[in-house]
Design a protein around this motif. Structure first.
Motif, PDB file in Angstrom:
ATOM      1  N   VAL A 134      45.502  35.854  44.703  1.00 44.07           N
ATOM      2  CA  VAL A 134      45.119  34.502  44.278  1.00 44.07           C
ATOM      3  C   VAL A 134      44.934  33.572  45.469  1.00 44.07           C
ATOM      4  O   VAL A 134      44.046  32.717  45.472  1.00 44.07           O
ATOM      5  N   PHE A 135      45.754  33.738  46.530  1.00 47.11           N
ATOM      6  CA  PHE A 135      45.701  32.821  47.657  1.00 47.11           C
ATOM      7  C   PHE A 135      45.040  33.431  48.894  1.00 47.11           C
ATOM      8  O   PHE A 135      45.226  32.934  50.013  1.00 47.11           O
ATOM      9  N   GLY A 136      44.262  34.515  48.692  1.00 47.57           N
ATOM     10  CA  GLY A 136      43.466  35.037  49.794  1.00 47.57           C
ATOM     11  C   GLY A 136      42.260  34.134  50.033  1.00 47.57           C
ATOM     12  O   GLY A 136      42.063  33.134  49.337  1.00 47.57           O
ATOM     13  N   HIS A 137      41.435  34.492  51.026  1.00 54.52           N
ATOM     14  CA  HIS A 137      40.264  33.663  51.341  1.00 54.52           C
ATOM     15  C   HIS A 137      39.366  33.500  50.121  1.00 54.52           C
ATOM     16  O   HIS A 137      38.988  32.382  49.745  1.00 54.52           O
ATOM     17  N   ALA A 138      39.017  34.630  49.498  1.00 47.06           N
ATOM     18  CA  ALA A 138      38.149  34.566  48.322  1.00 47.06           C
ATOM     19  C   ALA A 138      38.864  33.922  47.142  1.00 47.06           C
ATOM     20  O   ALA A 138      38.268  33.161  46.373  1.00 47.06           O
TER      21      ALA A 138
END
Length: 242
Positions: A138-142
């Protein structure tokens, strides 16, 4: 689709000095705005039609009461009234219908992989939300890109929901309870405001490029309708528009 892809690529090339690797995403947003600007005259015509239909509401109520037992005569009388006042009951559908081809092109273009390799802040334009969750969570770049889109859609949907509810409360639909389909229409009217949030599902299941198109178009619709109906606070039910 090849011609369309070339147009997007050329626009992205022009925007590259300003947006670098996000130039294709910026091109999609600008393309969407160009499509909406092109159909804006039809949206204005639809707004005029909605205002005219609201003005004719008392006359339509009288016709329903007068011809309650004769549906065929009622339909003919309503058509004659619309023709006399030069009001089209279908004008409000035209802007959405004309946007559909552009959305389908956008969806198929980025689903086919023709423009693979383009991204927005690390989120590939051809990927879906499920891909973003699988790669970085959820909190990755994408994932963060999608969170920003979801937040924007939620704000627009909440505004649309509240405005639609206010309109329904201020100007309840004029209908004959004994008329066939009246109960169904009343039920649909109660659920209509919640359709604003269906855009959240669309953004989650289509490729990111198509999601950008949807979010831009939906935001444009909210702003456009607020402007077009600014002098008519009880008109124009706000269904979601692509």
């Amino acid at each position: 689709m090849s011609v369309f892809a070339s147009l997007v690529e050329q626009l992205a090339d022009l925007l590259r000095p300003l947006f670098a690797t996000a130039s294709t995403a910026a091109a999609i947003v600008l393309f969407t705005m160009a499509v909406r600007l092109a159909v804006h005259p039809l949206s204005r015509a639809a707004a005029r039609g909605q205002k005219a239909r609201t003005r004719l509401a008392p006359q339509l109520a009288d016709l329903r009461k007068k011809h309650a037992k004769n549906p065929e005569r009622l339909q003919k009388a309503v058509m004659e009234l619309h023709a006399k006042e030069k009001v089209s009951p279908f004008a409000g559908c035209l802007p959405s219908l004309l946007q559909a081809p552009a959305f389908l092109l956008m969806f198929h273009l980025f689903s086919s992989g023709r423009m693979a390799g383009h991204d927005l802040l690390g989120a590939p334009l051809g990927d879906h939300y499920a891909d973003a969750l699988a790669r970085g969570g959820v909190f990755g770049h994408a994932g963060l890109v999608y969170l920003a889109l979801f937040a924007l859609v939620a704000v627009v949907a909440t505004y649309t929901y509240l405005r639609t509810k206010r309109q329904q409360q201020a100007a309840p639909a004029v209908a004959n309870p004994g008329q066939p389909g009246a109960a169904l229409a009343a039920g649909m009217a109660r659920w209509l405001p919640l359709l604003s949030f269906a855009t959240l599902i669309s953004v989650a299941v289509v490729p990111l490029a198509a999601a950008l198109y949807i979010v831009t178009s939906t935001t444009w619709s909210a702003v456009e309708r607020a402007f077009l109906y600014r002098d008519m606070p009880t008109a124009g039910a706000l269904a979601p528009t692509m």
